[in-house]
Design an enzyme around this catalytic site. Structure first.
Site, PDB file in Angstrom:
ATOM      1  N   CYS A 182     -25.266  16.982 -10.861  1.00 18.74           N
ATOM      2  CA  CYS A 182     -26.302  16.523 -11.783  1.00 18.74           C
ATOM      3  C   CYS A 182     -27.133  17.670 -12.353  1.00 18.74           C
ATOM      4  O   CYS A 182     -27.927  17.462 -13.273  1.00 18.74           O
ATOM      5  CB  CYS A 182     -27.224  15.534 -11.076  1.00 18.74           C
ATOM      6  SG  CYS A 182     -26.347  14.269 -10.151  1.00 18.74           S
ATOM      7  N   HIS A 191     -29.616   9.034 -17.324  1.00 17.84           N
ATOM      8  CA  HIS A 191     -29.041  10.133 -16.550  1.00 17.84           C
ATOM      9  C   HIS A 191     -27.552  10.303 -16.846  1.00 17.84           C
ATOM     10  O   HIS A 191     -26.700   9.994 -16.014  1.00 17.84           O
ATOM     11  CB  HIS A 191     -29.268   9.869 -15.059  1.00 17.84           C
ATOM     12  CG  HIS A 191     -28.841  10.980 -14.153  1.00 17.84           C
ATOM     13  ND1 HIS A 191     -28.737  12.294 -14.550  1.00 17.84           N
ATOM     14  CD2 HIS A 191     -28.479  10.962 -12.830  1.00 17.84           C
ATOM     15  CE1 HIS A 191     -28.352  13.040 -13.536  1.00 17.84           C
ATOM     16  NE2 HIS A 191     -28.168  12.256 -12.479  1.00 17.84           N
TER      17      HIS A 191
END
Length: 390
Positions: A86, A335
């Site tokens: 991420c 996200h």
């Protein structure tokens, strides 16, 4: 050593876009970044490109960067892919800064892209799970919500915080995201909504978890030697810090802090020559509500155990002393893994150049971005400075 400056930044909306591909999303973000430079920069000016992506679903795992950059007219230049879970987008920006400060490039594109909503939930969980500890977490059935739930459990047990404080994070970030036209979940919610939502992994409920999103973001950086050719808005990358941590929770000394964030923050502050009190805003990695509370402490916004108090007192609200996640954060903005870190940079650039619309803060000088991979296995922190008053 030349300074690195952000001269342009842009992103797509984050959300679910079944008619888009990773190439069309990247192109949209790139064109938005170029447009933000008022037409004074084009593809021929770019010396290098770095693209952050996990490659969810197996998209062009071998040549992800050339696969998207060729569609925006970038040919015969170095194009690299960064994969750090991420934190891929944030590390792409870091590599772009390194290319400039080393003198190897004058203008560098740092981008990020991910398509995540075209697969089943089970398949998506697999691709997310590869960013965690394999043998003792993913292969035993632990999801990232389960990992962060363990961290939340430990934090709530150790400190004066409650599940309602996790919900306060959601309420704040949804209120900010409701003002962001690029947000995936751009709606506000009440504390009651965020407290009574269905449980995902106790003590985390649905409103404590960010969505999986499609999207792309791009940042254009230039050396101090050429920045005046492109803009008068001198947004300098004043500090960069990065660090790693043990990937699995079971091997860590503490569940209530992420040492990679602590070390990355210290390095970035030292390089920028500032303290946390000098910041005017921050974009932190709130993949789960507990992650934002941990970030407050890891990055020195408050002492260990005081994050809930900071939140309750409104310090991190848009009108507080240190607004956090004015974009809506991962919780509301979304996200798309590879685009998250670059998307944070877009918000910081917009704030520092007075381009954040209804979210605009009052003349900020310093902003921080904080991008975390997995449950803390890798972290990168950037500090940006607006050198010229508007």
């Amino acid at each position: 050593m030349p300074n690195a400056y952000i001269v342009g930044a842009g992103q797509t909306p984050f959300g679910a876009f079944p008619s888009e591909s990773y190439r069309t999303l990247f192109t949209e973000a790139f064109e938005a970044a170029v447009a933000s430079v008022d037409g004074s920069l084009n593809a021929e000016d770019i010396d290098e490109a770095v693209v952050g992506t996990l490659g969810v679903g197996g998209r062009q795992l071998g040549l992800s960067a050339p696969a998207v950059t060729e569609h925006v007219g970038l040919h015969n230049i170095p194009c690299s892919r960064i994969e750090n879970a991420c934190a891929a987008g944030g590390f792409a920006v870091r590599q772009a800064v390194q290319a400039i400060e080393s003198g190897m490039a004058d203008v560098v594109l740092a981008g990020g892209v991910e398509v995540m909503t075209d697969m089943s939930g089970d398949t998506t969980k697999y691709w997310l799970g590869v960013s965690g500890e394999t043998e003792w977490e993913r292969l035993t059935g632990t999801t990232f919500s389960g990992v962060y739930a363990q961290m939340a459990d430990a934090y709530l047990d150790q400190y004066d915080a409650t599940p309602e404080d996790l919900s306060r994070v959601a309420v704040k970030n949804h209120a900010n995201g409701a003002k962001n036209p690029k947000a995936h979940l751009g709606f506000s919610c009440s504390l009651e909504d965020a407290t009574n939502a269905p449980t995902v992994a106790d003590p985390l409920n649905l409103y404590h978890c960010c969505p999986t999103s499609d999207g792309a973001a791009a940042v254009l950086l230039a050396s101090g030697d050429v920045v005046s050719e492109y803009t008068d808005e001198r947004v300098r990358v004043a500090g960069v810090g990065a660090a790693s941590e043990r990937v699995g929770l079971a091997d860590r000394d503490s569940y209530t802090g992420i040492s990679a964030s602590q070390e990355a923050g210290k390095t970035a502050y030292e390089m920028a020559g500032i303290e946390p009190d000098d910041l005017d805003f921050a974009e932190v990695h709130d993949c789960f509500a507990i992650a934002e509370l941990l970030a407050y402490e890891d990055l020195g916004f408050c002492a260990p155990g005081e994050a809930a108090t900071l939140l309750r007192e409104g310090v991190t609200d848009p009108d507080g002393d240190l607004p956090v996640n004015t974009s809506g954060g991962l919780k509301s903005k979304g996200h798309p893994i590879g685009a998250t870190g670059t998307g944070q940079m877009v918000e910081a650039f917009d704030q520092l150049t007075g381009s954040a619309g209804d979210r605009q803060l009052d003349d900020p000088t310093y902003g921080l971005t904080h991008n975390v991979g997995g449950s803390g296995g890798a972290t990168v922190v950037h500090i940006l400075e607006q050198e010229v008053a508007r």
